[in-house]
Write an enzyme that holds these catalytic residues in place. Structure first.
Site, PDB file in Angstrom:
ATOM      1  N   GLY A 107      -0.254  -7.713   5.208  1.00  0.00           N
ATOM      2  CA  GLY A 107       0.573  -8.023   4.047  1.00  0.00           C
ATOM      3  C   GLY A 107       1.966  -8.423   4.502  1.00  0.00           C
ATOM      4  O   GLY A 107       2.144  -9.427   5.194  1.00  0.00           O
TER       5      GLY A 107
ATOM      6  N   SER B  59      -1.209  -4.223   8.306  1.00  0.00           N
ATOM      7  CA  SER B  59      -0.332  -5.295   8.821  1.00  0.00           C
ATOM      8  C   SER B  59      -0.560  -6.691   8.245  1.00  0.00           C
ATOM      9  O   SER B  59       0.195  -7.609   8.562  1.00  0.00           O
ATOM     10  CB  SER B  59      -0.385  -5.399  10.358  1.00  0.00           C
ATOM     11  OG  SER B  59       0.457  -4.460  10.952  1.00  0.00           O
TER      12      SER B  59
ATOM     13  N   VAL C 133       0.838  -1.206   0.000  1.00  0.00           N
ATOM     14  CA  VAL C 133       0.000   0.000   0.000  1.00  0.00           C
ATOM     15  C   VAL C 133       0.873   1.257   0.000  1.00  0.00           C
ATOM     16  O   VAL C 133       0.621   2.209  -0.745  1.00  0.00           O
ATOM     17  CB  VAL C 133      -0.897   0.028   1.266  1.00  0.00           C
ATOM     18  CG1 VAL C 133      -1.702   1.304   1.340  1.00  0.00           C
ATOM     19  CG2 VAL C 133      -1.830  -1.172   1.289  1.00  0.00           C
ATOM     20  N   ASP C 134       1.881   1.243   0.839  1.00  0.00           N
ATOM     21  CA  ASP C 134       2.785   2.381   1.012  1.00  0.00           C
ATOM     22  C   ASP C 134       3.411   2.790  -0.333  1.00  0.00           C
ATOM     23  O   ASP C 134       3.367   3.970  -0.733  1.00  0.00           O
ATOM     24  CB  ASP C 134       3.876   1.948   2.008  1.00  0.00           C
ATOM     25  CG  ASP C 134       4.597   3.099   2.647  1.00  0.00           C
ATOM     26  OD1 ASP C 134       4.180   4.256   2.448  1.00  0.00           O
ATOM     27  OD2 ASP C 134       5.595   2.844   3.359  1.00  0.00           O
TER      28      ASP C 134
ATOM     29  N   TYR D 283       3.723  -7.412   6.827  1.00  0.00           N
ATOM     30  CA  TYR D 283       3.918  -7.478   8.281  1.00  0.00           C
ATOM     31  C   TYR D 283       3.315  -8.728   8.929  1.00  0.00           C
ATOM     32  O   TYR D 283       3.457  -8.935  10.140  1.00  0.00           O
ATOM     33  CB  TYR D 283       3.397  -6.197   8.953  1.00  0.00           C
ATOM     34  CG  TYR D 283       4.384  -5.043   8.875  1.00  0.00           C
ATOM     35  CD1 TYR D 283       5.576  -5.150   8.170  1.00  0.00           C
ATOM     36  CD2 TYR D 283       4.120  -3.831   9.522  1.00  0.00           C
ATOM     37  CE1 TYR D 283       6.474  -4.093   8.100  1.00  0.00           C
ATOM     38  CE2 TYR D 283       5.027  -2.768   9.467  1.00  0.00           C
ATOM     39  CZ  TYR D 283       6.199  -2.910   8.750  1.00  0.00           C
ATOM     40  OH  TYR D 283       7.085  -1.860   8.700  1.00  0.00           O
TER      41      TYR D 283
HETATM   42  P1  ADP Z   1       1.760  -4.149   5.935  1.00  0.00           P
HETATM   43  O1  ADP Z   1       3.240  -3.920   5.779  1.00  0.00           O
HETATM   44  O2  ADP Z   1       1.137  -3.250   6.992  1.00  0.00           O
HETATM   45  O3  ADP Z   1       1.415  -5.598   6.114  1.00  0.00           O
HETATM   46  P2  ADP Z   1       1.054  -4.175   3.100  1.00  0.00           P
HETATM   47  O4  ADP Z   1       0.945  -2.983   2.209  1.00  0.00           O
HETATM   48  O5  ADP Z   1       2.143  -5.151   2.826  1.00  0.00           O
HETATM   49  O6  ADP Z   1       1.105  -3.598   4.589  1.00  0.00           O
HETATM   50  O7  ADP Z   1      -0.328  -4.959   3.065  1.00  0.00           O
HETATM   51  C1  ADP Z   1      -1.477  -4.611   3.771  1.00  0.00           C
HETATM   52  C2  ADP Z   1      -2.706  -5.121   3.029  1.00  0.00           C
HETATM   53  O8  ADP Z   1      -3.006  -4.245   1.946  1.00  0.00           O
HETATM   54  C3  ADP Z   1      -2.549  -6.500   2.406  1.00  0.00           C
HETATM   55  O9  ADP Z   1      -3.714  -7.243   2.692  1.00  0.00           O
HETATM   56  C4  ADP Z   1      -2.418  -6.215   0.919  1.00  0.00           C
HETATM   57  O10 ADP Z   1      -2.980  -7.257   0.136  1.00  0.00           O
HETATM   58  C5  ADP Z   1      -3.236  -4.973   0.756  1.00  0.00           C
HETATM   59  N1  ADP Z   1      -2.888  -4.076  -0.360  1.00  0.00           N
HETATM   60  C6  ADP Z   1      -1.741  -4.004  -1.088  1.00  0.00           C
HETATM   61  N2  ADP Z   1      -1.810  -3.026  -2.016  1.00  0.00           N
HETATM   62  C7  ADP Z   1      -3.049  -2.450  -1.872  1.00  0.00           C
HETATM   63  C8  ADP Z   1      -3.746  -1.388  -2.536  1.00  0.00           C
HETATM   64  N3  ADP Z   1      -3.200  -0.702  -3.541  1.00  0.00           N
HETATM   65  N4  ADP Z   1      -5.008  -1.071  -2.111  1.00  0.00           N
HETATM   66  C9  ADP Z   1      -5.581  -1.743  -1.103  1.00  0.00           C
HETATM   67  N5  ADP Z   1      -4.976  -2.748  -0.431  1.00  0.00           N
HETATM   68  C10 ADP Z   1      -3.725  -3.110  -0.815  1.00  0.00           C
END
Ligand code: ADP
Length: 183
Positions: free
Chosen positions: A129, A127, A38-39, A131
């Site tokens: 994904g 968290s 997401v970041d 994490y």
């Molecule tokens: P974290 O490091 O907090 O685990 P991540 O970004 O790796 O964060 O993942 C958090 C969740 O967001 C996961 O379930 C992932 O599938 C989901 N995700 C990834 N990209 C997107 C997006 N563009 N929009 C919405 N959800 C997303």
């Protein structure tokens, strides 16, 4: 798209960078300097302004990084939303109290939203994904917290939960056990 609690909570599958709510929440890391998932998507689509503001926050308020469970707000650059609220989720295997930390993320993000008079906010599944927080456990915790939150606060009026996959959305629907409304 599913609606609950008289439209106060909406659950949908999608890409959070496309959301038109006033604020979107970023599953950031403590550096606030961007990352994967997401970041990465938020910084890529939102452009350099978000990173500039994050750098200032680091310099002026959080030189050691944003602690887990805390949240900060920036503008949203080129995104459709007006604000990005950055929060740091727990790394499931390293956090001694991951459940509490995860709820702190939702609590502090909503607190900042209220303080900024934000009427609608979208959350990714923090968290769950990179994490490594188990999705069913996160679903149960977040559902319980949000159900309680909307009883206690009238704002933000609309809280959206955005799931990247249908499977993740289904896990949430099953574990929350909320009563669906017609939309
Ligand atoms: P974290 O490091 O907090 O685990 P991540 O970004 O790796 O964060 O993942 C958090 C969740 O967001 C996961 O379930 C992932 O599938 C989901 N995700 C990834 N990209 C997107 C997006 N563009 N929009 C919405 N959800 C997303």
């Amino acid at each position: 798209m599913y609606s609950f609690f008289n439209g106060r909570i909406i659950i949908t599958k999608g890409d959070i960078t496309e959301e038109k709510t006033e604020a979107i929440v970023n599953a950031a890391n403590s550096t606030l300097m961007g990352g994967g998932g997401v970041d990465g998507a938020i910084h890529k689509k939102g452009g350099p302004q978000i990173l500039e503001e994050c750098k200032k926050l680091r310099k002026n308020q959080y030189p050691e990084g944003l602690p887990t469970g805390n949240a900060v707000i920036t503008s949203a650059g080129n995104l459709k939303a007006k604000y990005v609220i950055h929060t740091v989720g727990p790394i499931f295997k390293l956090d001694p109290t991951p459940d509490e930390s995860l709820i702190q993320c939702y609590y502090h993000s909503l607190k900042i939203a209220r303080e900024n008079n934000i009427k609608s906010i979208s959350f990714p599944s923090i968290s769950t994904g990179a994490y490594g927080f188990p999705k069913d456990r996160a679903a149960r915790l977040v559902a319980k917290f949000l159900e309680n939150y909307i009883k206690n606060y009238n704002t933000p009026e609309i809280i959206k939960l955005i799931f990247y996959s249908l499977d993740d959305l289904k896990i949430f629907l099953e574990k929350s056990n909320w009563k669906k409304e017609e939309v």
